[in-house]
Write an enzyme that holds these catalytic residues in place. Structure first.
Site, short mmCIF file in Angstrom:
data_model
loop_
_atom_site.label_atom_id
_atom_site.label_comp_id
_atom_site.label_asym_id
_atom_site.label_seq_id
_atom_site.Cartn_x
_atom_site.Cartn_y
_atom_site.Cartn_z
N HIS A 1 37.55 -52.10 14.44
CA HIS A 1 38.75 -52.32 15.26
C HIS A 1 38.64 -53.68 15.94
CE1 HIS A 1 39.81 -48.12 14.57
NE2 HIS A 1 40.97 -48.35 15.17
N GLU B 1 45.48 -43.48 7.38
CA GLU B 1 45.10 -43.25 5.99
C GLU B 1 44.75 -41.79 5.71
OE1 GLU B 1 44.32 -45.77 7.89
OE2 GLU B 1 43.99 -47.62 6.76
N GLU C 1 46.44 -49.39 20.72
CA GLU C 1 45.10 -48.79 20.79
C GLU C 1 44.27 -49.42 21.90
OE1 GLU C 1 43.86 -46.98 16.52
OE2 GLU C 1 43.84 -49.16 16.59
N HIS D 1 44.21 -41.61 12.44
CA HIS D 1 43.94 -42.67 11.46
C HIS D 1 44.95 -42.50 10.33
CE1 HIS D 1 41.34 -45.23 8.90
NE2 HIS D 1 41.29 -44.27 8.00
N HIS E 1 47.17 -51.89 14.19
CA HIS E 1 45.73 -51.60 14.12
C HIS E 1 44.93 -52.47 15.10
CE1 HIS E 1 41.85 -50.50 12.56
NE2 HIS E 1 41.57 -51.76 12.35
N GLU F 1 35.75 -46.84 11.85
CA GLU F 1 36.44 -47.97 11.23
C GLU F 1 36.44 -49.16 12.17
OE1 GLU F 1 40.70 -47.52 11.27
OE2 GLU F 1 40.91 -48.51 9.33
N ASP G 1 39.47 -44.38 16.51
CA ASP G 1 40.37 -43.40 15.88
C ASP G 1 39.87 -41.96 16.05
OD1 ASP G 1 41.79 -45.58 15.08
OD2 ASP G 1 41.49 -45.32 12.93
ZN ZN Z 1 42.71 -47.24 15.01
MN MN Z 2 42.44 -46.33 11.61
#
Ligand code: ZN
Ligand code: MN
Length: 258
Positions: free
Chosen positions: A35, A121, A182, A119, A177, A33, A44
């Site tokens: 970032h 989701e 992170e 992650h 995010h 994904e 992730d």
């Molecule tokens: Zn992430």
């Molecule tokens: Mn994610």
């Protein structure tokens, strides 16, 4: 002969010996994904794997290879699934993948299993994978499997640590995010995969209390980050990692007696 806690780096016999000794198995579930401009696509996956590796070292566990693809990035938690580079699974495929992996390690004898989300989701689909795997096991007469499921970031809950990380106040976990959390972890663990010169400073994303499909792309800050990575440091990453790992080790020991 092999000190790795990573299943993929063990021979079958080394793996089997650890499972037979009652090792806790950790399954990180990540994503591919976007970032932002300053981080790579597999944050992730890298971060929950690193967290699991540290925990497994502390409790003599085994880390099953991370599920590298996750459920579709949602605008209010991951910027949106339309960014180039974001590759996601349909829900049924993610659930089925997790169910299959769990069935296999249960077949090998794993009875203490911890799923670690990297992650957001993924979470409901991980729960569904656990539920189906439990049903599969019980229908075969295997009734002694216990599962734990967690998101590693939920263990960063000490107000003192949060004040140290965010002296100007927490922008909100929902917009973390590719932000300071992170980015700092990546600076600590994988500095060669971070380019802070490409990070864009911007106020935290502000979303309404609903989603739109197709999404209003202008709701997501253009780089894809939901809050600014400004203030990220490797030292903060080290503190975040230690806090999360210590917290998870404690609950794994509590629940599994590892
Ligand atoms: Zn992430
Ligand atoms: Mn994610």
């Amino acid at each position: 002969m092999n000190n790795s806690v990573l299943m993929a780096e063990m021979s079958w016999a080394e793996y089997q010996a650890r499972i037979d000794a009652g090792a806790v198995c950790f399954l990180p579930v990540g994503s591919l994904e976007q970032h932002g401009y300053h981080l790579c696509l597999n944050v992730d996956t890298l971060l929950p794997t690193a967290v699991c590796e540290k925990i497994a070292r502390a409790v003599n566990g085994v880390v099953v290879p991370c599920v590298q693809y996750g459920y579709k990035s949602q605008q209010r938690s991951g910027g949106g699934n339309y960014y180039p580079g974001t590759v996601s699974l349909d829900a049924g495929n993610l659930v089925g993948t997790i169910r299959d992996i769990l069935r296999e390690i249960i077949r090998h004898g794993a009875r203490k299993i911890v799923l670690v989300s990297g992650h957001y989701e993924n979470n409901m689909f991980m729960l569904e994978g656990i539920d189906l795997a439990r049903r599969d096991a019980e229908s075969r007469g295997v009734n002694d499997v216990r599962f734990m499921m967690l998101s590693y970031w939920d263990f960063l809950n000490d107000p003192g640590v949060i004040d140290t990380l965010y002296p100007d106040g927490l922008p909100g976990w929902d917009v973390e995010h590719a932000g300071l959390f992170e980015t700092s972890l990546m600076l600590h663990l994988y500095p060669h995969l971070v380019d802070l010169s490409k990070a864009v400073q911007h106020p935290p994303a502000k979303f309404p209390a609903y989603d739109m499909f197709p999404p209003h792309k202008e709701w997501t800050p253009a780089p894809g980050t939901l809050s600014s990575p400004q203030g990220s440091t490797a030292e903060k990453g080290e503190l975040i990692l230690k806090t999360c790992v210590d917290g998870i080790v404690a609950v794994v020991k509590k629940e599994f007696g590892a």
